[in-house]
Write a protein that holds these residues in place. Sequence first.
Motif, mmCIF file in Angstrom:
data_model
loop_
_atom_site.group_PDB
_atom_site.id
_atom_site.type_symbol
_atom_site.label_atom_id
_atom_site.label_comp_id
_atom_site.label_asym_id
_atom_site.label_seq_id
_atom_site.Cartn_x
_atom_site.Cartn_y
_atom_site.Cartn_z
ATOM 1 N N GLY A 171 0.793 -1.219 0.000
ATOM 2 C CA GLY A 171 0.000 0.000 0.000
ATOM 3 C C GLY A 171 0.825 1.268 0.000
ATOM 4 N N TYR A 172 0.317 2.272 0.694
ATOM 5 C CA TYR A 172 0.886 3.621 0.642
ATOM 6 C C TYR A 172 1.395 4.056 2.010
ATOM 7 C CZ TYR A 172 1.030 8.729 0.385
ATOM 8 O OH TYR A 172 1.425 10.033 0.459
ATOM 9 N N LEU A 173 2.530 4.735 2.005
ATOM 10 C CA LEU A 173 3.095 5.315 3.227
ATOM 11 C C LEU A 173 3.719 6.660 2.897
ATOM 12 C CD1 LEU A 173 3.995 5.005 6.253
ATOM 13 C CD2 LEU A 173 6.144 4.079 5.352
ATOM 14 N N ARG A 174 3.406 7.644 3.716
ATOM 15 C CA ARG A 174 4.044 8.964 3.607
ATOM 16 C C ARG A 174 5.165 9.016 4.627
ATOM 17 N NH1 ARG A 174 2.099 14.095 2.262
ATOM 18 N NH2 ARG A 174 3.844 15.552 2.248
ATOM 19 N N LYS A 175 6.371 9.253 4.165
ATOM 20 C CA LYS A 175 7.545 9.323 5.044
ATOM 21 C C LYS A 175 8.185 10.687 4.842
ATOM 22 C CE LYS A 175 10.362 6.808 7.754
ATOM 23 N NZ LYS A 175 9.919 6.015 8.921
ATOM 24 N N GLY A 176 7.905 11.613 5.737
ATOM 25 C CA GLY A 176 8.376 12.971 5.519
ATOM 26 C C GLY A 176 7.706 13.520 4.270
ATOM 27 N N ASP A 177 8.517 13.973 3.321
ATOM 28 C CA ASP A 177 7.981 14.474 2.056
ATOM 29 C C ASP A 177 7.941 13.395 0.988
ATOM 30 O OD1 ASP A 177 7.550 17.043 2.991
ATOM 31 O OD2 ASP A 177 9.601 17.688 2.533
ATOM 32 N N MET A 178 8.316 12.170 1.331
ATOM 33 C CA MET A 178 8.400 11.103 0.330
ATOM 34 C C MET A 178 7.155 10.224 0.349
ATOM 35 S SD MET A 178 11.259 8.086 -0.134
ATOM 36 C CE MET A 178 10.561 7.047 1.157
ATOM 37 N N HIS A 179 6.679 9.906 -0.834
ATOM 38 C CA HIS A 179 5.584 8.962 -1.012
ATOM 39 C C HIS A 179 6.180 7.580 -1.299
ATOM 40 C CE1 HIS A 179 2.840 12.412 -1.554
ATOM 41 N NE2 HIS A 179 3.796 12.920 -2.321
ATOM 42 N N THR A 180 5.687 6.565 -0.609
ATOM 43 C CA THR A 180 6.124 5.193 -0.859
ATOM 44 C C THR A 180 4.906 4.349 -1.226
ATOM 45 O OG1 THR A 180 7.909 5.367 0.761
ATOM 46 C CG2 THR A 180 7.249 3.151 0.103
ATOM 47 N N ILE A 181 5.030 3.593 -2.317
ATOM 48 C CA ILE A 181 3.980 2.675 -2.726
ATOM 49 C C ILE A 181 4.600 1.298 -2.925
ATOM 50 C CG2 ILE A 181 2.287 2.083 -4.507
ATOM 51 C CD1 ILE A 181 1.988 5.113 -5.015
ATOM 52 N N VAL A 182 4.060 0.311 -2.213
ATOM 53 C CA VAL A 182 4.537 -1.065 -2.307
ATOM 54 C C VAL A 182 3.418 -1.924 -2.884
ATOM 55 C CG1 VAL A 182 5.432 -3.075 -1.071
ATOM 56 C CG2 VAL A 182 6.096 -0.772 -0.346
ATOM 57 N N SER A 183 3.722 -2.617 -3.964
ATOM 58 C CA SER A 183 2.724 -3.464 -4.619
ATOM 59 C C SER A 183 2.761 -4.881 -4.070
ATOM 60 C CB SER A 183 2.972 -3.493 -6.128
ATOM 61 O OG SER A 183 2.117 -4.425 -6.765
ATOM 62 N N SER A 184 1.592 -5.527 -4.051
ATOM 63 C CA SER A 184 1.533 -6.939 -3.682
ATOM 64 C C SER A 184 1.978 -7.829 -4.839
ATOM 65 C CB SER A 184 0.107 -7.322 -3.257
ATOM 66 O OG SER A 184 -0.790 -7.163 -4.340
ATOM 67 N N GLY A 185 2.205 -7.229 -6.015
ATOM 68 C CA GLY A 185 2.744 -7.975 -7.136
ATOM 69 C C GLY A 185 1.697 -8.400 -8.140
ATOM 70 N N PHE A 186 2.154 -8.593 -9.366
ATOM 71 C CA PHE A 186 1.258 -9.017 -10.438
ATOM 72 C C PHE A 186 1.207 -10.539 -10.556
ATOM 73 C CE2 PHE A 186 0.324 -10.126 -14.844
ATOM 74 C CZ PHE A 186 -0.835 -9.402 -15.067
ATOM 75 N N GLY A 187 2.306 -11.195 -10.236
ATOM 76 C CA GLY A 187 2.369 -12.649 -10.333
ATOM 77 C C GLY A 187 2.355 -13.299 -8.968
ATOM 78 N N PHE A 188 3.182 -14.310 -8.802
ATOM 79 C CA PHE A 188 3.202 -15.060 -7.554
ATOM 80 C C PHE A 188 4.470 -15.896 -7.524
ATOM 81 C CE2 PHE A 188 0.275 -16.566 -10.790
ATOM 82 C CZ PHE A 188 0.944 -17.687 -11.246
ATOM 83 N N TRP A 189 4.886 -16.251 -6.307
ATOM 84 C CA TRP A 189 5.999 -17.179 -6.156
ATOM 85 C C TRP A 189 5.443 -18.493 -5.634
ATOM 86 C CZ3 TRP A 189 8.003 -20.202 -2.282
ATOM 87 C CH2 TRP A 189 9.213 -20.839 -2.583
ATOM 88 N N GLY A 190 5.926 -19.596 -6.216
ATOM 89 C CA GLY A 190 5.421 -20.897 -5.790
ATOM 90 C C GLY A 190 4.057 -21.157 -6.395
ATOM 91 N N PRO A 191 3.070 -21.537 -5.569
ATOM 92 C CA PRO A 191 1.759 -21.882 -6.106
ATOM 93 C C PRO A 191 1.025 -20.659 -6.632
ATOM 94 C CG PRO A 191 1.669 -21.827 -3.721
ATOM 95 C CD PRO A 191 3.115 -21.662 -4.098
ATOM 96 N N PRO A 192 0.237 -20.824 -7.701
ATOM 97 C CA PRO A 192 -0.565 -19.694 -8.199
ATOM 98 C C PRO A 192 -1.786 -19.480 -7.317
ATOM 99 C CG PRO A 192 -0.961 -21.632 -9.541
ATOM 100 C CD PRO A 192 0.114 -22.012 -8.552
ATOM 101 N N LEU A 193 -1.514 -19.124 -6.070
ATOM 102 C CA LEU A 193 -2.559 -18.926 -5.071
ATOM 103 C C LEU A 193 -2.342 -17.598 -4.366
ATOM 104 C CD1 LEU A 193 -2.536 -22.425 -3.311
ATOM 105 C CD2 LEU A 193 -4.139 -21.661 -5.061
ATOM 106 N N ARG A 194 -3.441 -16.891 -4.127
ATOM 107 C CA ARG A 194 -3.391 -15.670 -3.323
ATOM 108 C C ARG A 194 -4.600 -15.643 -2.399
ATOM 109 N NH1 ARG A 194 -0.244 -11.296 -4.077
ATOM 110 N NH2 ARG A 194 1.267 -11.301 -5.778
#
Length: 385
Positions: free
Chosen positions: A332-355
Motif C-alpha cells: 500500500g501507501y506510506l508517507r515518510k516525511g515528504d516522500m511517497h512510498t507505494i509497495v505493490s503486492s505484485g502481479f504474479g506469484f511465487w510458488g503456487p498460483p494462489l493468493r
Amino acid sequence: MKFRMIAGFAIFFIIYSLLVLYIGWNGWIWLDSAGSPMLPAPLYGAIVFILAFSYLLGRAKFRMPIFTIIGSYWFGILQYALLLLPPANLAGYILIETGLPSSKAIFWTGLFVLAAFSAIFVYGTFNAYSPVVRKYSITIPKQAGGRKKLKIAMASDMHFGNLSGIAHLRRLVEKANGIKPDIILLPGDIIEDDPEPFIRKKMGEVIKELSAPLGVYGVLGNHEYYGRAIPEFVREMDKSGIQILQDEVVEIDESFFLAGRKDKTDKFRQKLNDLLATADPSMPIIMMDHQPAEVSIAAKNGVDLLLCGHTHRGQMAPNHYITRKLFEIDWGYLRKGDMHTIVSSGFGFWGPPLRLGSRSEIIEIDVMFAEEAEPDYNKNEGAIL
C-alpha cells in the motif's frame, strides 16, 4: 562456518521430513477410513516423497518443468495442511470420544479438510490470475520542466516462467496499456529465476507490446539474482524494449529523474547517496527499489516517490502478519516525511498460483507536480481512489 551450514541444513531436513510424514500419515489413514483401495505402502510413500521434494528435483541439473510446477503447488498444500490438519485431528479425537466410530470420525473430518482445500485453491487461483488495477493520486511539490502531471503504470513481481505464463503476461500488457500511462515501471522479479522458460515460450514477443511515450523501465529483483543469468535476462529485456536500471539514474523528458537500484541481494550495490549524487534535488526524483527495506534512507536522500514490490503482501494468508513485521510497509501507501512510498503486492506469484489475503495487481499512479514548493500540502493524500 561450513559445519554450521551442514548442521543447519540437517536440522531443517529432519524437521521438514517429519512434517511431510505427518501430512502423509493423515492422508493414509483418511484413505483407509474412506474404504478406498489402498496403495502399497512403498508406492504411497514414493508419491508423497516426489510431491515433497519435486521443487528441488525441478531445479536439479537435468531440469524438468513438470517437477517445478508440482513443487510449486506443493508449497500451498504444505502451508494449508499444517494449518488445517491439527484442528481436524483434534475434532476427530473429540468425535471419537463422544462415541462416533473412529472410521466415520476420520472420514468426515477428512472430507471437511478436502472441502476447505478445494475452496482455498479455487478462490486463491482466482485472486492470482485475475489482477486488479489499484489507483493512487499524489502531489510532488516540485517543478518538472513544463510537465504538470505524470501517469505511471507499475507492476512488480510478475515471476514470468512456468506458472505465471504467456496468458498472464497478456493480461499485464492489456491492463497496463489500458491505463494509457506516460511511463511503465517494473520494480523487479520480472522473471522466475531462470530466464529459460521466458525465452522458450517467446514471452519477449508479448512483453515488448508494453507501450508508453516515456518508455518502459525495470530493475533487478532477488529472483533475477537467484537465476544467476542476469546478463542473459538484461539482453532479453533490451530486445523487448525494456531498460533495466542497475544502480543508474536517468533524466526523463527533462522533467524528472528516475533511479533504479540493484536489489538488496547484491552486496556490492551502490549506497543511495552515491547513486543520487548526479540527480538535481530541485527536480522530482522517482526511484525503484525492489525490496522496501530502506524506506527511511530513501526519504533522507531526497527521493520523492519510492516504488517497491517483493513482499507479495505475504501472498497466502496468514503470511501477511509476517511481512507486516519484517517491513515498515509491506503493502500500500506510506508517507515518510515528504516522500511517497507505494509497495505493490505484485502481479504474479511465487510458488503456487494462489493468493489469499492478497490480490494480483497493477498500480496506476497519477502524479501532480506543483509550480512552486508547497510544504503544507495535504498529509493524507495518496489513499486508494
